[in-house]
Scaffold this motif. Structure first.
Motif, PDB file in Angstrom:
ATOM      1  N   UNK A  36       0.643  -0.928   0.067  1.00 42.76           N
ATOM      2  CA  UNK A  36       0.196  -0.054   0.227  1.00 42.76           C
ATOM      3  C   UNK A  36       0.764   0.941  -0.204  1.00 42.76           C
ATOM      4  N   UNK A  37       2.389   1.246   0.368  1.00 41.84           N
ATOM      5  CA  UNK A  37       3.176   2.191   0.596  1.00 41.84           C
ATOM      6  C   UNK A  37       2.898   2.734  -0.873  1.00 41.84           C
ATOM      7  N   UNK A  38       3.664   1.861  -1.973  1.00 39.38           N
ATOM      8  CA  UNK A  38       3.889   2.044  -3.297  1.00 39.38           C
ATOM      9  C   UNK A  38       2.956   2.590  -3.432  1.00 39.38           C
ATOM     10  N   UNK A  39       1.594   2.311  -3.081  1.00 39.74           N
ATOM     11  CA  UNK A  39       0.120   2.830  -4.160  1.00 39.74           C
ATOM     12  C   UNK A  39       0.923   4.287  -3.024  1.00 39.74           C
ATOM     13  N   UNK A  40       0.471   4.466  -2.529  1.00 33.26           N
ATOM     14  CA  UNK A  40       0.484   5.889  -2.177  1.00 33.26           C
ATOM     15  C   UNK A  40       1.662   6.912  -2.782  1.00 33.26           C
ATOM     16  N   UNK A  41       2.808   6.431  -2.454  1.00 33.15           N
ATOM     17  CA  UNK A  41       3.803   7.078  -3.067  1.00 33.15           C
ATOM     18  C   UNK A  41       3.944   7.653  -5.010  1.00 33.15           C
ATOM     19  N   UNK A  42       2.732   6.581  -5.752  1.00 29.11           N
ATOM     20  CA  UNK A  42       2.456   6.651  -6.729  1.00 29.11           C
ATOM     21  C   UNK A  42       1.588   7.438  -7.095  1.00 29.11           C
ATOM     22  N   UNK A  43       0.822   7.509  -6.729  1.00 27.57           N
ATOM     23  CA  UNK A  43      -0.525   8.272  -6.037  1.00 27.57           C
ATOM     24  C   UNK A  43      -0.444   9.483  -5.530  1.00 27.57           C
ATOM     25  N   UNK A  44       0.544   9.982  -4.675  1.00 26.29           N
ATOM     26  CA  UNK A  44       0.590  11.583  -4.555  1.00 26.29           C
ATOM     27  C   UNK A  44       2.129  11.975  -5.543  1.00 26.29           C
ATOM     28  N   UNK A  45       2.734  11.131  -6.276  1.00 28.44           N
ATOM     29  CA  UNK A  45       3.442  11.772  -6.823  1.00 28.44           C
ATOM     30  C   UNK A  45       2.810  12.610  -8.830  1.00 28.44           C
ATOM     31  N   UNK A  46       1.105  11.184  -8.659  1.00 28.47           N
ATOM     32  CA  UNK A  46       0.972  11.483  -9.799  1.00 28.47           C
ATOM     33  C   UNK A  46      -0.499  12.754  -9.594  1.00 28.47           C
ATOM     34  N   UNK A  47      -0.619  12.665  -8.479  1.00 25.91           N
ATOM     35  CA  UNK A  47      -2.162  14.072  -7.977  1.00 25.91           C
ATOM     36  C   UNK A  47      -1.836  14.673  -7.303  1.00 25.91           C
ATOM     37  N   UNK A  48      -0.598  14.850  -6.588  1.00 26.12           N
ATOM     38  CA  UNK A  48      -0.774  16.003  -5.642  1.00 26.12           C
ATOM     39  C   UNK A  48      -0.620  15.339  -4.474  1.00 26.12           C
ATOM     40  N   UNK A  49      -1.772  14.445  -3.837  1.00 28.72           N
ATOM     41  CA  UNK A  49      -2.482  14.090  -2.775  1.00 28.72           C
ATOM     42  C   UNK A  49      -2.296  12.857  -2.543  1.00 28.72           C
ATOM     43  N   UNK A  50      -2.929  12.892  -1.195  1.00 31.24           N
ATOM     44  CA  UNK A  50      -2.874  11.444  -0.980  1.00 31.24           C
ATOM     45  C   UNK A  50      -4.307  10.817  -1.021  1.00 31.24           C
ATOM     46  N   UNK A  51      -4.082   9.560  -0.701  1.00 31.04           N
ATOM     47  CA  UNK A  51      -4.927   8.991  -1.941  1.00 31.04           C
ATOM     48  C   UNK A  51      -6.625   9.603  -0.862  1.00 31.04           C
TER      49      UNK A  51
END
Length: 55
Positions: free
Chosen positions: A37-52
């Protein structure tokens, strides 16, 4: 647009859709193929600028 960028954008689009549901971060992470899940959060933050959860 590179193939990687295209795929990242498509995954991010689906991640935004899944992140708006009332589930844990691990649920959409697993559905999108992230092993952690931490990899997902990093990916999401990198592309969207926010956390899930902030979406």
């Amino acid at each position: 647009m590179s193939a990687k960028r295209f795929l990242d954008e498509r995954i991010a689009l689906e991640a935004r859709r899944l992140a708006t549901t009332d589930t844990t971060v691990a649920a959409p992470a697993a559905q999108l193929g992230f092993t952690e899940a931490t990899n997902f959060v990093k990916f999401y933050r990198r592309l969207t600028g926010t956390t899930p959860h902030a979406a």
